[in-house]
Design a protein around this motif. Structure first.
Motif, short mmCIF file in Angstrom:
data_model
loop_
_atom_site.label_atom_id
_atom_site.label_comp_id
_atom_site.label_asym_id
_atom_site.label_seq_id
_atom_site.Cartn_x
_atom_site.Cartn_y
_atom_site.Cartn_z
N PHE A 27 -2.69 5.28 -2.54
CA PHE A 27 -3.85 4.79 -1.77
C PHE A 27 -4.48 5.91 -0.94
N THR B 194 -9.80 10.89 -2.42
CA THR B 194 -8.63 10.26 -1.82
C THR B 194 -8.55 10.63 -0.34
N ILE C 68 0.87 -1.17 0.00
CA ILE C 68 0.00 0.00 0.00
C ILE C 68 0.91 1.23 0.00
N SER D 112 -9.38 -0.79 0.59
CA SER D 112 -9.74 0.21 -0.41
C SER D 112 -9.83 1.54 0.31
N ARG D 113 -9.97 2.62 -0.44
CA ARG D 113 -10.11 3.92 0.19
C ARG D 113 -11.35 3.98 1.07
#
Length: 374
Positions: A96, A119, A30, A327-328
């Motif tokens: 990420f 983000t 990541i 995931s975000r």
């Protein structure tokens, strides 16, 4: 002081080591993106925060079964335009999350880009209310606000009977955020700033500010700027005959300010938003200092590196709690599930409607021998 070239090579080599570990476990690492000052008058803030974050991530990545987490960092010199360009580059490279940005004007330049790209924007090194209000779902703050810091400073000063309080501030969003905090705290006691003086970002041209403030003979000066200009102001004010006290908010960089001032730093007070890295009664301090010792000089113990260490620790806890595949969105959910959790005595609380982890603030002082006492 660590030179930029040396710092970049060392960090890059370490990042490659982390990549090898992650690939060996069968998963790509990541990658977090950080834009911060690694050169210029605010460089030590970026260097120290990054060192602390990497210190924790090196530990995290070495544990079996952990997916590697790395930081791709870019130098913005504490300039908003460069930070915006860096942020666009990092987002285009599909990092990420954005992590550990240093400063108010730079973070404000990055925020619209992060919001547009959805983000996560985690642990910016700023206490400005403009990044906290209105609430933004992708933004998470580790530290207390400048309003919290300046409220404690004003409370301390007025408790001591010092009510003529001047403000020396950086002429940008950061300085004005601190000035707003001091003004708000004073207004609650029917007081106003006794004098004002400004300095431009990334300069130490303080002559006009010294003249304006010293002429009003304030009891104390609250400083809201970077360490180079704050140190210059203290020196020049004392040369001009000022004998009052100086208070700074945490962004000044305590160790950097102490290093700049040397023996002239005695008695200067700084508000802090993370536990002292020098007070071994705190479990997080013992953990942090043990990691520093094992780093063989790759990191030093100071408030800025402590904040970076804690920020990385909290972020990886959010990843650990993230539901499903990382995931975000799952990171946001994981962070929001951290409720009143102790990180070695530093309590962190998030929720779906609260993305400010802590209200912790305390005061510290530089001693005559350059040490920091809380």
């Amino acid at each position: 002081m660590i030179q930029r070239r040396h710092f970049s090579i060392a960090a890059g080599a370490a990042a490659l080591g982390g990549f090898g570990l992650a690939r060996a476990q069968g998963e790509a690492p990541i990658v977090l993106g950080q834009s911060a000052p690694f050169s210029g008058p605010a460089a030590q803030l970026g260097i120290q925060f990054h060192q602390g974050a990497k210190l924790y991530l090196d530990q995290h990545n070495a544990l079996p079964g952990r997916r590697g987490v790395q930081i791709k960092f870019l130098d913005d010199g504490y300039e908003p335009d460069r930070c915006a360009a860096n942020t666009k580059k990092l987002i285009d490279e599909d990092v990420f999350a954005l992590f550990g940005y240093i400063g108010t004007p730079t973070s404000l330049a990055a925020l619209p880009l992060a919001a547009s790209a959805k983000t996560p924007f985690i642990a910016p090194f700023t206490g400005a209310m403009a990044l906290r209000e209105p609430f933004q779902r992708n933004v998470f703050h580790l530290r207390a606000s400048y309003n919290d810091e300046t409220a404690l400073i004003v409370k301390q000063l007025t408790h001591l009977g010092l009510k003529r309080i001047a403000v020396f501030y950086q002429n940008d969003a950061y300085g004005k955020a601190g000035l707003d905090g001091v003004t708000l705290a004073l207004s609650q006691q029917n007081l106003k700033p006794a004098a004002l003086g400004t300095v431009e970002r990334n300069t130490a041209n303080v002559a006009a500010a010294v003249k304006a403030i010293v002429a009003e003979k304030p009891d104390a000066v609250v400083q809201v700027s970077a360490y180079k200009s704050c140190a210059a102001f203290i020196r020049e004010a004392r040369k001009a005959g000022y004998g009052g006290t100086f208070y700074n908010v945490s962004f000044v960089g305590t160790q950097a300010l102490a290093d700049e001032l040397g023996k002239e730093g005695a008695g200067v007070v700084i508000s802090q938003v993370v536990p002292s890295p020098y007070y071994a009664a705190n479990a997080i301090t013992r953990e942090f200092n043990d990691a520093v010792k094992k780093s063989n000089g790759a990191a030093q113990a100071n408030f800025s590196s402590m904040e970076g260490y804690l920020a990385a620790k909290v972020l990886t806890e959010g990843l650990r709690r993230a539901p499903g595949k990382p995931s975000r969105e799952s990171l946001i959910a994981g962070l929001e599930s951290i409720d009143r959790q102790q990180f070695g005595g530093f309590e962190v609380s998030f929720s779906p409607r609260n993305h400010v982890a802590s209200k912790f603030v305390e005061l510290s002082m530089i001693t005559g021998d350059g040490r920091i006492r809380t």
